[in-house]
Design an enzyme around this catalytic site. Structure first.
Site, PDB file in Angstrom:
ATOM      1  N   ASN A   1       2.631   1.614   4.448  1.00  0.00           N
ATOM      2  CA  ASN A   1       2.613   0.444   4.935  1.00  0.00           C
ATOM      3  C   ASN A   1       1.677   0.657   5.825  1.00  0.00           C
ATOM      4  OD1 ASN A   1       5.654  -2.211   5.864  1.00  0.00           O
ATOM      5  ND2 ASN A   1       3.631  -2.348   4.986  1.00  0.00           N
TER       6      ASN A   1
ATOM      7  N   ASP B   1      -7.917   4.581   0.819  1.00  0.00           N
ATOM      8  CA  ASP B   1      -6.765   4.884   1.143  1.00  0.00           C
ATOM      9  C   ASP B   1      -7.774   4.769   3.134  1.00  0.00           C
ATOM     10  OD1 ASP B   1      -4.876   5.984   3.351  1.00  0.00           O
ATOM     11  OD2 ASP B   1      -4.551   6.569   1.732  1.00  0.00           O
TER      12      ASP B   1
ATOM     13  N   CYS C   1      -1.682   0.808   7.116  1.00  0.00           N
ATOM     14  CA  CYS C   1      -3.189   0.254   7.225  1.00  0.00           C
ATOM     15  C   CYS C   1      -3.392  -0.761   6.833  1.00  0.00           C
ATOM     16  CB  CYS C   1      -3.939   1.343   6.719  1.00  0.00           C
ATOM     17  SG  CYS C   1      -3.684   3.148   8.151  1.00  0.00           S
ATOM     18  N   ARG C   2      -3.706  -0.734   4.988  1.00  0.00           N
ATOM     19  CA  ARG C   2      -4.428  -1.968   4.566  1.00  0.00           C
ATOM     20  C   ARG C   2      -3.240  -2.938   4.458  1.00  0.00           C
ATOM     21  NH1 ARG C   2      -5.086   2.543  -0.759  1.00  0.00           N
ATOM     22  NH2 ARG C   2      -3.665   3.049   0.544  1.00  0.00           N
ATOM     23  N   SER C   3      -1.694  -2.887   3.851  1.00  0.00           N
ATOM     24  CA  SER C   3      -0.904  -3.526   3.495  1.00  0.00           C
ATOM     25  C   SER C   3      -0.648  -4.414   4.697  1.00  0.00           C
ATOM     26  CB  SER C   3       0.580  -3.881   2.910  1.00  0.00           C
ATOM     27  OG  SER C   3       1.250  -2.638   3.255  1.00  0.00           O
TER      28      SER C   3
ATOM     29  N   CYS D   1       0.912  -1.506  -0.511  1.00  0.00           N
ATOM     30  CA  CYS D   1       0.076   0.208  -0.499  1.00  0.00           C
ATOM     31  C   CYS D   1       0.549   1.245   0.320  1.00  0.00           C
ATOM     32  CB  CYS D   1      -0.845  -0.088   0.684  1.00  0.00           C
ATOM     33  SG  CYS D   1       0.135  -0.003   3.140  1.00  0.00           S
TER      34      CYS D   1
END
Ligand code: 4NP
Length: 167
Positions: free
Chosen positions: A11, A125, A13-15, A8
């Site tokens: 690095n 995001d 939140c999402r990934s 993401c």
């Protein structure tokens, strides 16, 4: 070993969430010795940081403990990993831009290519939004990662290795 990298922007939140969800599912299925998982960000904003507290809390509520520290995606990652799963188009483009010889394009894939509900969409995001966004991201990431794992199992004929205690 099949090597999977989620990418993401920050690095945090999402990934890292996708990394945690896949690790958890792999352990559940006794496949964690056959697939390795990592995550990275295309930016250098949060290098060394733990995941965002909101991401950690959301994951923990779903029995997933996140322990990663943020790192930046680097060109050697293109060779090192077999699957490079980008969270959105912007990250996808930034990864491909590092592939100057255009040798690794096929392994770079949008995570939501594996989302049965909205194939090929971006994972939004959540960083600048409210708490709700983190719950939505969890749902999206969870179902996309699970579908991706089904794909891996089928494509690579994976089955639990001897000594696995899973069912
Ligand atoms: P991520 O979210 O890419 O899912 O880790 C973000 C984290 C931090 C920032 C942007 C997105 N930031 O601008 O600092």
């Amino acid at each position: 070993m099949i090597r999977v990298l989620f990418v993401c922007l920050g690095n945090i939140c999402r990934s890292p969430l996708a990394e945690g969800v896949l690790l958890h599912a792999l352990r559940d299925k006794g496949l964690d010795t056959q697939v390795s998982v990592d995550s990275a960000g295309t930016s250098n904003y949060h290098i060394g940081d733990s995941p965002d507290p909101r991401t950690m809390r959301n994951a923990r509520e779903n029995n997933i403990i996140l322990t990663s520290k943020a790192r930046q995606f680097k060109e050697p990652d293109l060779e090192k990993f077999d699957y490079i799963l980008a969270m959105d188009r912007s990250n996808y483009q930034n990864i491909l831009r590092l592939d100057s010889g255009q040798r690794y394009q096929d392994k770079v894939i949008l995570l939501r290519e594996f989302d049965p509900l909205d194939k090929g969409a971006d994972v939004p995001d959540p960083y600048f939004g409210g708490e709700d966004g983190f719950g939505q991201v969890f749902e999206i990431v969870d179902r996309s990662v699970r579908t991706f794992l089904d794909h891996l199992i089928e494509r690579h004929s994976l089955s639990p290795s001897d000594g696995s205690t899973s069912n």
